[in-house]
Design an enzyme around this catalytic site. Structure first.
Site, PDB file in Angstrom:
ATOM      1  N   GLU A  47     -22.728   1.752  27.185  1.00 58.09           N
ATOM      2  CA  GLU A  47     -22.547   2.870  28.116  1.00 58.09           C
ATOM      3  C   GLU A  47     -21.399   3.741  27.640  1.00 58.09           C
ATOM      4  OE1 GLU A  47     -20.830   3.866  32.555  1.00 58.09           O
ATOM      5  OE2 GLU A  47     -21.614   1.846  32.191  1.00 58.09           O
ATOM      6  N   ARG A  51     -16.544  11.221  29.844  1.00 56.60           N
ATOM      7  CA  ARG A  51     -15.179  11.533  30.278  1.00 56.60           C
ATOM      8  C   ARG A  51     -14.348  12.177  29.180  1.00 56.60           C
ATOM      9  NH1 ARG A  51     -13.642   5.766  33.194  1.00 56.60           N
ATOM     10  NH2 ARG A  51     -15.634   5.466  34.280  1.00 56.60           N
ATOM     11  N   LYS A 134     -25.644  -0.522  40.205  1.00 51.80           N
ATOM     12  CA  LYS A 134     -24.269  -0.752  39.759  1.00 51.80           C
ATOM     13  C   LYS A 134     -23.418  -0.982  41.010  1.00 51.80           C
ATOM     14  CE  LYS A 134     -20.496   1.926  37.625  1.00 51.80           C
ATOM     15  NZ  LYS A 134     -20.204   3.168  36.873  1.00 51.80           N
TER      16      LYS A 134
END
Length: 213
Positions: A47, A51, A134
């Site tokens: 993943e 950011r 999640k």
């Protein structure tokens, strides 16, 4: 791709290893060797969080690494979804769950692992067709006991807890029947990336890959 189909695909990806590395990568040059080290260590699902300015280029570079399954984390908007898919992401992860992000994933055919943390949020996700979620932020939201408690009345939903998960507490989560895997950043320390110490990262990945719930 429907939410049910997204969950089936996400569950398959989450089932590849006990840990999904959550990666914040600043340098595109680090992408390929980082992915190769993690995959070699036994963690094929990666993943890459959106950011950093380099994130989409990092996904593009990792998408070419054999044996890897690269996803985009921190999907917040439909634009994020489109950009991630175009960059080569095979799945997406979001900190929460919104109808606009779900619709974008449906349109783009991108498997989504959405974030939920309360019973009401999990119920809403289940109504939409999601059964693989999640659990975020895990540690500050009750940790493993909270996931276990939610699993009692809603056993058909499985989780990938992320947020505060480390080697110190990961087995608390992996020992639960409704946890498929955990997301964690400890397998790719920033200092190791900056030093180009891919052997260390491969060793950390191998340690994580050997975990069993």
């Amino acid at each position: 791709m429907t939410p049910a189909e997204m969950s089936a695909a996400a569950r398959e990806i989450c089932g590849l290893a006990p840990v999904v590395p959550v990666l914040v990568v600043d340098e595109v040059a680090h992408a390929a060797p980082l992915a190769r080290a993690l995959v070699a260590g036994g963690l094929p699902a990666l993943e890459v969080t959106l950011r950093t300015p380099a994130a989409l280029d990092v996904i593009r570079a990792m998408a070419d690494v054999e044996g890897g399954h690269v996803g985009a984390g921190t999907l917040l908007t439909p634009a994020d979804v489109k950009a991630a898919k175009a960059a080569g992401a095979t799945f997406g992860v979001s900190p929460g769950l919104t109808e606009t992000v779900v619709k974008a994933c449906e349109d783009e055919g991108l498997a989504l692992l959405p974030g939920c943390v309360t019973a009401s949020e999990v119920m809403r996700a289940l109504e939409m067709g999601f059964t693989m979620l999640k659990f975020f932020p895990a540690e500050t939201s009750g940790g493993a006991p909270a996931i276990k408690a939610i699993g009692a009345p809603i056993p058909q939903v499985s989780f990938c807890p992320t947020g505060g998960v480390s080697m110190k507490n990961v087995m608390d989560y992996l020992g639960l029947g409704n946890v498929v895997c955990c997301g964690g950043s400890w397998v790719a320390p920033k200092e190791a990336m900056l030093a180009g110490d891919w052997a260390r990262i491969e060793a950390l990945a191998a340690e994580a890959a050997a975990l069993r719930g």
